[in-house]
Design a protein around this motif. Structure first.
Motif, PDB file in Angstrom:
ATOM      1  N   ALA A  45      38.239  39.484  -8.671  1.00  0.00           N
ATOM      2  CA  ALA A  45      37.983  38.115  -9.112  1.00  0.00           C
ATOM      3  C   ALA A  45      38.562  37.096  -8.134  1.00  0.00           C
ATOM      4  CB  ALA A  45      38.569  37.899 -10.508  1.00  0.00           C
ATOM      5  N   TYR A  46      39.705  37.399  -7.543  1.00  0.00           N
ATOM      6  CA  TYR A  46      40.345  36.454  -6.641  1.00  0.00           C
ATOM      7  C   TYR A  46      39.524  36.256  -5.375  1.00  0.00           C
ATOM      8  CZ  TYR A  46      44.493  36.645  -9.591  1.00  0.00           C
ATOM      9  OH  TYR A  46      45.360  36.546 -10.640  1.00  0.00           O
ATOM     10  N   ALA A  47      38.907  37.320  -4.861  1.00  0.00           N
ATOM     11  CA  ALA A  47      38.094  37.188  -3.657  1.00  0.00           C
ATOM     12  C   ALA A  47      36.902  36.277  -3.906  1.00  0.00           C
ATOM     13  CB  ALA A  47      37.624  38.567  -3.199  1.00  0.00           C
ATOM     14  N   THR A  48      36.312  36.366  -5.091  1.00  0.00           N
ATOM     15  CA  THR A  48      35.133  35.560  -5.404  1.00  0.00           C
ATOM     16  C   THR A  48      35.493  34.096  -5.611  1.00  0.00           C
ATOM     17  OG1 THR A  48      34.113  37.481  -6.446  1.00  0.00           O
ATOM     18  CG2 THR A  48      33.179  35.319  -6.965  1.00  0.00           C
ATOM     19  N   THR A  49      36.607  33.857  -6.302  1.00  0.00           N
ATOM     20  CA  THR A  49      36.944  32.480  -6.678  1.00  0.00           C
ATOM     21  C   THR A  49      37.692  31.717  -5.594  1.00  0.00           C
ATOM     22  OG1 THR A  49      38.961  33.291  -7.742  1.00  0.00           O
ATOM     23  CG2 THR A  49      37.016  33.038  -9.131  1.00  0.00           C
ATOM     24  N   HIS A  50      38.400  32.414  -4.732  1.00  0.00           N
ATOM     25  CA  HIS A  50      39.255  31.704  -3.783  1.00  0.00           C
ATOM     26  C   HIS A  50      38.833  31.853  -2.321  1.00  0.00           C
ATOM     27  CE1 HIS A  50      42.121  30.634  -6.865  1.00  0.00           C
ATOM     28  NE2 HIS A  50      42.269  31.902  -7.225  1.00  0.00           N
ATOM     29  N   SER A  51      37.950  32.764  -1.990  1.00  0.00           N
ATOM     30  CA  SER A  51      37.598  32.973  -0.584  1.00  0.00           C
ATOM     31  C   SER A  51      36.953  31.730   0.025  1.00  0.00           C
ATOM     32  CB  SER A  51      36.667  34.180  -0.439  1.00  0.00           C
ATOM     33  OG  SER A  51      35.493  33.996  -1.208  1.00  0.00           O
ATOM     34  N   TRP A  52      36.055  31.076  -0.714  1.00  0.00           N
ATOM     35  CA  TRP A  52      35.402  29.894  -0.161  1.00  0.00           C
ATOM     36  C   TRP A  52      36.392  28.728  -0.024  1.00  0.00           C
ATOM     37  CZ3 TRP A  52      35.120  25.287  -2.861  1.00  0.00           C
ATOM     38  CH2 TRP A  52      35.387  25.341  -4.233  1.00  0.00           C
ATOM     39  N   GLN A  53      37.364  28.652  -0.940  1.00  0.00           N
ATOM     40  CA  GLN A  53      38.368  27.593  -0.839  1.00  0.00           C
ATOM     41  C   GLN A  53      39.253  27.796   0.397  1.00  0.00           C
ATOM     42  OE1 GLN A  53      40.323  28.106  -4.568  1.00  0.00           O
ATOM     43  NE2 GLN A  53      38.724  27.112  -5.773  1.00  0.00           N
ATOM     44  N   ILE A  54      39.645  29.046   0.629  1.00  0.00           N
ATOM     45  CA  ILE A  54      40.446  29.341   1.821  1.00  0.00           C
ATOM     46  C   ILE A  54      39.614  29.104   3.076  1.00  0.00           C
ATOM     47  CG2 ILE A  54      41.546  31.229   3.102  1.00  0.00           C
ATOM     48  CD1 ILE A  54      42.510  32.289   0.382  1.00  0.00           C
ATOM     49  N   GLY A  55      38.331  29.455   3.007  1.00  0.00           N
ATOM     50  CA  GLY A  55      37.445  29.192   4.140  1.00  0.00           C
ATOM     51  C   GLY A  55      37.380  27.710   4.473  1.00  0.00           C
ATOM     52  N   LEU A  56      37.294  26.863   3.459  1.00  0.00           N
ATOM     53  CA  LEU A  56      37.269  25.417   3.697  1.00  0.00           C
ATOM     54  C   LEU A  56      38.585  24.925   4.284  1.00  0.00           C
ATOM     55  CD1 LEU A  56      35.407  24.046   0.525  1.00  0.00           C
ATOM     56  CD2 LEU A  56      34.557  24.155   2.880  1.00  0.00           C
ATOM     57  N   ALA A  57      39.707  25.504   3.829  1.00  0.00           N
ATOM     58  CA  ALA A  57      41.006  25.125   4.398  1.00  0.00           C
ATOM     59  C   ALA A  57      41.076  25.496   5.876  1.00  0.00           C
ATOM     60  CB  ALA A  57      42.127  25.805   3.618  1.00  0.00           C
ATOM     61  N   VAL A  58      40.557  26.672   6.217  1.00  0.00           N
ATOM     62  CA  VAL A  58      40.531  27.090   7.618  1.00  0.00           C
ATOM     63  C   VAL A  58      39.629  26.159   8.436  1.00  0.00           C
ATOM     64  CG1 VAL A  58      39.838  28.931   9.204  1.00  0.00           C
ATOM     65  CG2 VAL A  58      41.058  29.499   7.095  1.00  0.00           C
ATOM     66  N   VAL A  59      38.497  25.781   7.873  1.00  0.00           N
ATOM     67  CA  VAL A  59      37.572  24.873   8.549  1.00  0.00           C
ATOM     68  C   VAL A  59      38.240  23.521   8.808  1.00  0.00           C
ATOM     69  CG1 VAL A  59      35.483  23.501   8.219  1.00  0.00           C
ATOM     70  CG2 VAL A  59      35.446  25.954   7.784  1.00  0.00           C
ATOM     71  N   PHE A  60      38.975  23.021   7.801  1.00  0.00           N
ATOM     72  CA  PHE A  60      39.665  21.738   7.973  1.00  0.00           C
ATOM     73  C   PHE A  60      40.659  21.809   9.126  1.00  0.00           C
ATOM     74  CE2 PHE A  60      43.373  19.043   6.948  1.00  0.00           C
ATOM     75  CZ  PHE A  60      42.756  17.798   7.079  1.00  0.00           C
ATOM     76  N   VAL A  61      41.429  22.890   9.181  1.00  0.00           N
ATOM     77  CA  VAL A  61      42.399  23.048  10.272  1.00  0.00           C
ATOM     78  C   VAL A  61      41.673  23.135  11.613  1.00  0.00           C
ATOM     79  CG1 VAL A  61      44.203  24.528  11.239  1.00  0.00           C
ATOM     80  CG2 VAL A  61      44.097  24.151   8.782  1.00  0.00           C
ATOM     81  N   MET A  62      40.550  23.855  11.652  1.00  0.00           N
ATOM     82  CA  MET A  62      39.812  23.995  12.904  1.00  0.00           C
ATOM     83  C   MET A  62      39.274  22.645  13.371  1.00  0.00           C
ATOM     84  SD  MET A  62      36.619  26.447  13.947  1.00  0.00           S
ATOM     85  CE  MET A  62      37.655  27.884  14.141  1.00  0.00           C
ATOM     86  N   VAL A  63      38.740  21.844  12.438  1.00  0.00           N
ATOM     87  CA  VAL A  63      38.224  20.519  12.802  1.00  0.00           C
ATOM     88  C   VAL A  63      39.342  19.663  13.399  1.00  0.00           C
ATOM     89  CG1 VAL A  63      37.288  18.370  11.875  1.00  0.00           C
ATOM     90  CG2 VAL A  63      36.323  20.555  11.155  1.00  0.00           C
ATOM     91  N   VAL A  64      40.510  19.704  12.756  1.00  0.00           N
ATOM     92  CA  VAL A  64      41.648  18.916  13.244  1.00  0.00           C
ATOM     93  C   VAL A  64      42.086  19.395  14.623  1.00  0.00           C
ATOM     94  CG1 VAL A  64      44.075  18.365  12.835  1.00  0.00           C
ATOM     95  CG2 VAL A  64      42.450  18.299  10.937  1.00  0.00           C
ATOM     96  N   VAL A  65      42.179  20.713  14.798  1.00  0.00           N
ATOM     97  CA  VAL A  65      42.640  21.269  16.073  1.00  0.00           C
ATOM     98  C   VAL A  65      41.640  20.967  17.193  1.00  0.00           C
ATOM     99  CG1 VAL A  65      43.110  23.420  17.312  1.00  0.00           C
ATOM    100  CG2 VAL A  65      44.085  23.051  15.044  1.00  0.00           C
ATOM    101  N   VAL A  66      40.349  21.103  16.918  1.00  0.00           N
ATOM    102  CA  VAL A  66      39.335  20.811  17.938  1.00  0.00           C
ATOM    103  C   VAL A  66      39.387  19.342  18.331  1.00  0.00           C
ATOM    104  CG1 VAL A  66      36.854  20.630  18.347  1.00  0.00           C
ATOM    105  CG2 VAL A  66      37.790  22.711  17.349  1.00  0.00           C
ATOM    106  N   ALA A  67      39.494  18.453  17.327  1.00  0.00           N
ATOM    107  CA  ALA A  67      39.589  17.017  17.625  1.00  0.00           C
ATOM    108  C   ALA A  67      40.836  16.716  18.449  1.00  0.00           C
ATOM    109  CB  ALA A  67      39.602  16.215  16.321  1.00  0.00           C
ATOM    110  N   SER A  68      41.937  17.399  18.138  1.00  0.00           N
ATOM    111  CA  SER A  68      43.185  17.179  18.875  1.00  0.00           C
ATOM    112  C   SER A  68      43.066  17.654  20.317  1.00  0.00           C
ATOM    113  CB  SER A  68      44.341  17.909  18.180  1.00  0.00           C
ATOM    114  OG  SER A  68      44.496  17.453  16.846  1.00  0.00           O
ATOM    115  N   TYR A  69      42.449  18.799  20.507  1.00  0.00           N
ATOM    116  CA  TYR A  69      42.347  19.348  21.866  1.00  0.00           C
ATOM    117  C   TYR A  69      41.355  18.579  22.722  1.00  0.00           C
ATOM    118  CZ  TYR A  69      45.527  23.259  21.728  1.00  0.00           C
ATOM    119  OH  TYR A  69      46.665  24.006  21.702  1.00  0.00           O
ATOM    120  N   ARG A  70      40.447  17.878  22.113  1.00  0.00           N
ATOM    121  CA  ARG A  70      39.572  17.011  22.900  1.00  0.00           C
ATOM    122  C   ARG A  70      40.378  15.893  23.558  1.00  0.00           C
ATOM    123  NH1 ARG A  70      34.101  16.503  22.368  1.00  0.00           N
ATOM    124  NH2 ARG A  70      34.231  14.246  22.041  1.00  0.00           N
ATOM    125  N   GLN A  71      41.462  15.474  22.910  1.00  0.00           N
ATOM    126  CA  GLN A  71      42.355  14.493  23.530  1.00  0.00           C
ATOM    127  C   GLN A  71      43.112  15.143  24.700  1.00  0.00           C
ATOM    128  OE1 GLN A  71      41.637  11.653  21.938  1.00  0.00           O
ATOM    129  NE2 GLN A  71      40.544  12.970  20.491  1.00  0.00           N
TER     130      GLN A  71
END
Length: 655
Positions: A45-71
């Motif tokens: 049950a945890y994989a189904t309910t939380h995997s997409w939420q963790i995926g979005l958290a990882v995506v948010f960090v990636m967006v921030v890191v990519v934007a930072s490294y462009r500087q």
């Protein structure tokens, strides 16, 4: 390749993307595995309910890191990347911390990517199963050979499979979305199983549940590895370097985010089950599936389900995934040598790492990276589950310190900035502040959740490399100070008042006469020949022959009651140095030049011992006077043929 052809090796964006982004793009093939695998510890049950939420958290960090490294790539385009940012803004010690973290992470990138690719290949090629480690080592050797040919050539080789992977996963995702929208998407084969919690993980709640989610998040952040490679590889881009690097970074981030979330979304749609211990955790009708069950990767199960009526699509995804995972190591093969070259230039690594090889690649750095990766693969038997626990610690150390350094960079420039530039700088500082905060938070989570599972060894390796680089730098600085010229130019240009020359004589023959002639031609202030009296009869015979031939050089006989040869000569030279401390003593040593290795054992042993002893005596010059024996004639021809063929450096000279 000649040095003036370096510009021909620079990469356009279409080749730079697969060269530098293959690591970050391929990580979406195993980052979802780590998320589902970690969550599966608490049950399905945890994989189904939380995997997409963790995926979005990882995506948010990636967006921030990519934007930072462009500087970063705009502010520091020289190729130092995180190391340069930290060194300039935080100080050399922080720069070395970042460098040690990146060097460890590059080695782990090769080990993890190659091992993961071999494990994926084992699913399609059963003959590989059980031989993953030697196959992985062989692939590292193959990649090394490709990269020694040069960055541009390796980039062309790797571009096609990288683009094929992107097209394949995007096409599979689009087809999966279409089938889901039309209600035609079947469930995964593993959907029929019940995923039970690991032993002791039943009914998680409170802090334990939060810790599990954080561990899944830290494992999913493996998708961010490789982002820093573009920052470190800006010099390899065609002009305008910074603009092309920033564009490539944005393309890489966009593609990686799309692929990651597509895989997680479709995996939940088909109710995929993925466990660390499938034999025990996957249950059918209350009975565990047992050791005979072979669990495919998340991407493999997804491709099997989406392409259940189109086997060619399944084979295509399986093939390009295995290839991209292996070729992802190429990101490290481009980043590690460039970073090592910058560190060598700054005196933190041996100077040899700063020089380019025949194909204008940093050959020494490539070979060191390959050797270290092979050691890890052998030590961990190419097991991704164990290797990945050491992963991403280093990259988030560099992320965090780099972004903190960029904050200080903008704070330093803002007071002198023109009004037209202040808005852009303030925006860049805000981006780097968010990047520093997020990177630091992720680093803390990774350290807490992965320390006991293997991250401690990665940290230990960083500490060892840090102190090693500091020791190398300290040595170079001490040598530089010791060799530096003084303020008085007359002192540095002063010649010795006299030169005392000594020719070593064991018997009177052609090598001795050549050494005497050479010494006389140098016109020293004082010249003498010396021999050691080990056997009185032989010494007397040598003296008589010396007088008979009327050799115009005085012969000095050194007594040796203990039959030593080296010690009397050294003592004689030291006495001369003590009597004339401002003068130079030159010792001429006749030597045989032999043609076979076994002849070297039979000749020159006394000369070698003497040269080794006098090498550390100040004010003494050693001069070898060679006499070529007939056996060496063939060696001369052999060396001439070698130099005309494939000898190191022959290509550089255009021969």
């Amino acid at each position: 390749m000649r040095s003036d052809r370096l510009g021909e090796t620079l990469l356009p964006k279409r080749i730079a993307l697969p060269v530098f982004a293959s690591d970050a793009l391929s990580s979406v093939a195993y980052a979802p595995d780590e998320i589902f695998l970690t969550l599966a510890a608490a049950g399905g049950a945890y994989a189904t309910t939380h995997s997409w939420q963790i995926g979005l958290a990882v995506v948010f960090v990636m967006v921030v890191v990519v934007a930072s490294y462009r500087q970063n790539v705009h502010a520091y385009p020289s190729g130092g990347g995180d190391y340069e940012v930290a060194t300039v803004n935080l100080g050399p010690r922080y720069g070395v911390v970042v460098a040690s973290a990146l060097l460890v992470d590059y080695v782990l990138t090769v080990a993890v990517s190659i091992s993961s690719g071999v494990q994926n290949a084992a699913a399609a090629l059963p003959q590989v199963r059980g031989h993953e480690m030697p196959v992985a080592v062989a692939l590292v050797v193959l990649l090394t050979a490709m990269n020694l040919r040069g960055v541009r050539e390796s980039g062309k080789l790797f571009a096609i499979p990288t683009y094929a992977f992107m097209v394949g996963v995007v096409g599979m995702s689009a087809y999966g979305y279409y089938r889901a929208a039309t209600g035609d998407l079947p469930l995964a084969e593993s959907a029929k199983f019940e995923l039970v919690p690991e032993h002791g993980m039943e009914g998680l709640a409170g802090f334990a549940m939060v810790f599990l989610l954080l561990r899944a998040f830290s494992s999913g952040c493996a998708a961010l590895t490789g982002v820093e490679a573009i920052s470190n590889g800006v010099p390899a881009f065609q002009k305008p370097k910074s603009k092309n690097a920033a564009t490539t970074l944005l393309l890489m981030g966009t593609i990686a985010v799309t692929l990651l979330m597509s895989i997680i979304f479709l995996a939940n749609k088909i109710q995929l089950k993925f466990a660390e211990f499938p034999a025990e955790q996957l249950v059918l009708n209350g009975v565990p599936v047992g050791e005979g069950y072979v669990q495919e990767t998340v991407l493999g199960q997804l491709a099997s389900t989406v392409f259940d009526t189109f086997p060619l699509g399944l084979y295509f995804i399986a093939g390009v995934t295995g290839v991209i995972l292996i070729l992802a190591a190429n990101t490290a093969f481009n980043g590690f040598p460039v970073l090592a070259s910058v560190l060598a230039k700054d005196g933190f690594l041996p100077r040899q790492l700063h020089t380019r090889g025949d194909r204008l690649a940093f050959s020494n750095g490539i070979l060191i990276l390959a050797g270290a990766a092979c050691v890890l693969i052998v030590a961990y038997d190419a097991k991704v589950t164990e290797l990945i626990q050491l992963y991403i610690v280093g990259v988030f150390v560099s992320f965090t310190l780099s972004q903190v350094g960029m904050l200080r960079h903008w704070n330093r420039l803002l007071p002198q900035a023109l009004p037209s530039e202040r808005a852009r700088m303030l925006r860049s500082r805000a981006i780097n502040f968010v990047g520093a905060t997020m990177s630091g938070l992720v680093l803390l989570i990774v350290l807490v959740t992965k320390f006991q599972r293997g991250a401690k060894w990665a940290i230990l390796a960083m500490v060892v490399i840090y102190f090693l680089m500091q020791a190398i730098n300290r040595h170079y600085r001490l040598v530089s100070r010791e060799l530096a010229l003084g303020d008085d130019p007359r002192e540095e240009r002063a010649l010795p008042s006299r030169v005392f020359a000594i020719v070593l004589v064991s018997k009177i023959h052609k090598p001795t006469m050549r050494a005497l002639a050479y010494a006389r031609a140098a016109r020293p202030s004082h010249l003498e020949a010396i021999t050691v009296n080990v056997e009185p009869e032989a010494t007397q015979q040598l003296a008589r022959e010396w007088d008979r031939r009327d050799i115009p050089v005085p012969l000095t006989v050194l007594d040796s009651p203990y039959r030593e040869i080296t010690r009397p000569i050294i003592d004689h030279v030291k006495r001369m140095r003590a009597q004339h401390p401002k003068d130079i003593v030159t010792v001429y040593v006749p030597e045989y030049v032999v043609g076979h290795w076994w002849e070297q054992v039979l000749h020159n042993q006394s000369a070698l011992r003497l040269k080794a002893a006098l090498l550390f005596t100040p004010g003494v010059m050693m001069v070898s006077v060679p006499w070529q024996l007939r056996s060496s004639a063939d060696r001369e021809e052999w060396f001439e043929a070698l130099e005309a063929g494939s000898a190191p450096g022959a290509v550089r000279r255009g021969e």
